[in-house]
Scaffold this motif. Sequence first.
Motif, PDB file in Angstrom:
ATOM      1  N   ILE A 147      70.041 108.037  22.030  1.00 33.56           N
ATOM      2  CA  ILE A 147      68.663 107.611  21.797  1.00 33.56           C
ATOM      3  C   ILE A 147      68.277 107.765  20.331  1.00 33.56           C
ATOM      4  N   ASN A 148      68.871 108.720  19.645  1.00 38.07           N
ATOM      5  CA  ASN A 148      68.591 108.891  18.218  1.00 38.07           C
ATOM      6  C   ASN A 148      69.149 107.714  17.410  1.00 38.07           C
ATOM      7  N   GLU A 149      70.381 107.318  17.699  1.00 36.34           N
ATOM      8  CA  GLU A 149      70.992 106.199  16.974  1.00 36.34           C
ATOM      9  C   GLU A 149      70.279 104.891  17.299  1.00 36.34           C
ATOM     10  N   ILE A 150      69.932 104.687  18.557  1.00 36.65           N
ATOM     11  CA  ILE A 150      69.198 103.482  18.953  1.00 36.65           C
ATOM     12  C   ILE A 150      67.838 103.446  18.268  1.00 36.65           C
ATOM     13  N   SER A 151      67.169 104.590  18.190  1.00 32.54           N
ATOM     14  CA  SER A 151      65.864 104.657  17.530  1.00 32.54           C
ATOM     15  C   SER A 151      65.972 104.269  16.061  1.00 32.54           C
ATOM     16  N   LYS A 152      67.020 104.715  15.398  1.00 32.61           N
ATOM     17  CA  LYS A 152      67.202 104.367  13.981  1.00 32.61           C
ATOM     18  C   LYS A 152      67.414 102.873  13.803  1.00 32.61           C
ATOM     19  N   LEU A 153      68.181 102.268  14.705  1.00 31.37           N
ATOM     20  CA  LEU A 153      68.410 100.824  14.627  1.00 31.37           C
ATOM     21  C   LEU A 153      67.119 100.051  14.867  1.00 31.37           C
ATOM     22  N   VAL A 154      66.341 100.492  15.841  1.00 29.79           N
ATOM     23  CA  VAL A 154      65.065  99.840  16.132  1.00 29.79           C
ATOM     24  C   VAL A 154      64.112  99.982  14.948  1.00 29.79           C
ATOM     25  N   ALA A 155      63.998 101.198  14.417  1.00 33.14           N
ATOM     26  CA  ALA A 155      63.077 101.454  13.307  1.00 33.14           C
ATOM     27  C   ALA A 155      63.446 100.645  12.072  1.00 33.14           C
ATOM     28  N   THR A 156      64.724 100.447  11.841  1.00 28.23           N
ATOM     29  CA  THR A 156      65.162  99.645  10.696  1.00 28.23           C
ATOM     30  C   THR A 156      64.686  98.205  10.824  1.00 28.23           C
ATOM     31  N   SER A 157      64.628  97.710  12.050  1.00 24.67           N
ATOM     32  CA  SER A 157      64.214  96.324  12.287  1.00 24.67           C
ATOM     33  C   SER A 157      62.705  96.120  12.168  1.00 24.67           C
ATOM     34  N   ILE A 158      61.922  97.181  12.323  1.00 28.12           N
ATOM     35  CA  ILE A 158      60.458  97.050  12.304  1.00 28.12           C
ATOM     36  C   ILE A 158      59.822  97.885  11.197  1.00 28.12           C
ATOM     37  N   ASP A 159      60.645  98.463  10.319  1.00 29.09           N
ATOM     38  CA  ASP A 159      60.160  99.337   9.244  1.00 29.09           C
ATOM     39  C   ASP A 159      59.354 100.493   9.817  1.00 29.09           C
ATOM     40  N   GLY A 160      59.901 101.125  10.852  1.00 20.86           N
ATOM     41  CA  GLY A 160      59.227 102.227  11.517  1.00 20.86           C
ATOM     42  C   GLY A 160      59.645 103.585  10.979  1.00 20.86           C
ATOM     43  N   ILE A 161      59.171 104.618  11.648  1.00 20.14           N
ATOM     44  CA  ILE A 161      59.484 106.004  11.300  1.00 20.14           C
ATOM     45  C   ILE A 161      60.103 106.675  12.518  1.00 20.14           C
ATOM     46  N   VAL A 162      61.269 107.270  12.345  1.00 17.17           N
ATOM     47  CA  VAL A 162      61.922 107.995  13.442  1.00 17.17           C
ATOM     48  C   VAL A 162      61.697 109.489  13.259  1.00 17.17           C
ATOM     49  N   ALA A 163      60.987 110.074  14.191  1.00 12.25           N
ATOM     50  CA  ALA A 163      60.771 111.521  14.174  1.00 12.25           C
ATOM     51  C   ALA A 163      62.063 112.242  14.568  1.00 12.25           C
ATOM     52  N   PRO A 164      62.191 113.519  14.200  1.00 11.48           N
ATOM     53  CA  PRO A 164      63.358 114.278  14.649  1.00 11.48           C
ATOM     54  C   PRO A 164      63.471 114.252  16.170  1.00 11.48           C
ATOM     55  N   ALA A 165      64.652 113.950  16.658  1.00  9.38           N
ATOM     56  CA  ALA A 165      64.874 113.823  18.102  1.00  9.38           C
ATOM     57  C   ALA A 165      64.785 115.186  18.785  1.00  9.38           C
ATOM     58  N   ILE A 166      64.220 115.185  19.976  1.00 10.11           N
ATOM     59  CA  ILE A 166      64.189 116.399  20.802  1.00 10.11           C
ATOM     60  C   ILE A 166      65.499 116.464  21.581  1.00 10.11           C
ATOM     61  N   PRO A 167      66.326 117.508  21.376  1.00 12.74           N
ATOM     62  CA  PRO A 167      67.660 117.536  21.985  1.00 12.74           C
ATOM     63  C   PRO A 167      67.713 118.121  23.387  1.00 12.74           C
ATOM     64  N   PHE A 168      66.570 118.529  23.939  1.00 10.86           N
ATOM     65  CA  PHE A 168      66.536 119.104  25.286  1.00 10.86           C
ATOM     66  C   PHE A 168      65.613 118.289  26.180  1.00 10.86           C
ATOM     67  N   GLY A 169      65.955 118.221  27.460  1.00  6.57           N
ATOM     68  CA  GLY A 169      65.155 117.459  28.408  1.00  6.57           C
ATOM     69  C   GLY A 169      64.957 118.218  29.700  1.00  6.57           C
ATOM     70  N   TYR A 170      64.393 117.501  30.694  1.00  4.03           N
ATOM     71  CA  TYR A 170      64.131 118.126  31.989  1.00  4.03           C
ATOM     72  C   TYR A 170      65.443 118.405  32.730  1.00  4.03           C
TER      73      TYR A 170
END
Length: 251
Positions: free
Chosen positions: A45-68
């Motif tokens: 999800i971190n790598e996908i977020s970076k690819l998406v943000a590059t396409s829309i000039d977005g900002i990727v926050a630090p990924a949360i590495p823990f989940g439910y």
Amino acid sequence: MTVLMSEMTWPEYESKVQDAVVLLPVGSTEQHSYHLPLGVDYYQINEISKLVATSIDGIVAPAIPFGYKSLPHSGGGQTFPGTTSLSAETLILLVKDILVEFIRHGAEQIIVMDGHYENGMFLSEAIDLALKESNQKSVKILKASFVDMLDDEVVTPYYKNGFPGYSLEHAAFIETALMMKLKPDLVQQDKIEPAEANLPRYEVFPQQEGVVPKSGSLADPTGATKEAGEIFVNNIVGNYVQSIKKEFNIT
């Protein structure tokens, strides 16, 4: 300029945050069979977020590495060493606090990028609480799992015996292919082995022995390729970008 919030100075972030889409990746630390690392959900999800943000000039926050908590029917459960999970309350409050901070910074367009099957409802609750606490009518928050962005016609041709469903695709063909594309150095291809889960239609607590395959894969990962992963990544990123542009009126 970098899309990573963590690499920006505060003036760079301040100049961009109000007009840009802020992406918050949320993953997990969870077993992914013999051939994939514990950080699959985080890395993907971190790598996908970076690819998406590059396409829309977005900002990727630090990924949360823990989940439910991992569940037997979608992640193999909590019995595997290395699977390190949060309670629902902790995840909800963690994500809520982060979203409230983004809104305080001036962010009005946010998307929570869900990389872990079990996170879904708790991320929705966090978003709801953040919007209520912030009480900013101009703020809009999206939430989508990366599997929501995979089109059936892209996925199903790879399954001659029928698609088992995304919940059982844990450490299986799709995740293995994605990691071959996104983080190939972390895939131990010589350790890939066939797998098939014979899970009951119900869950038993505490988790019973022998319900989940020893490897931790819930469906067969064999046959996964980097080429398939590239097709999946392009489909996922393209659909994220299209959805974000539509909802936030980005041209």
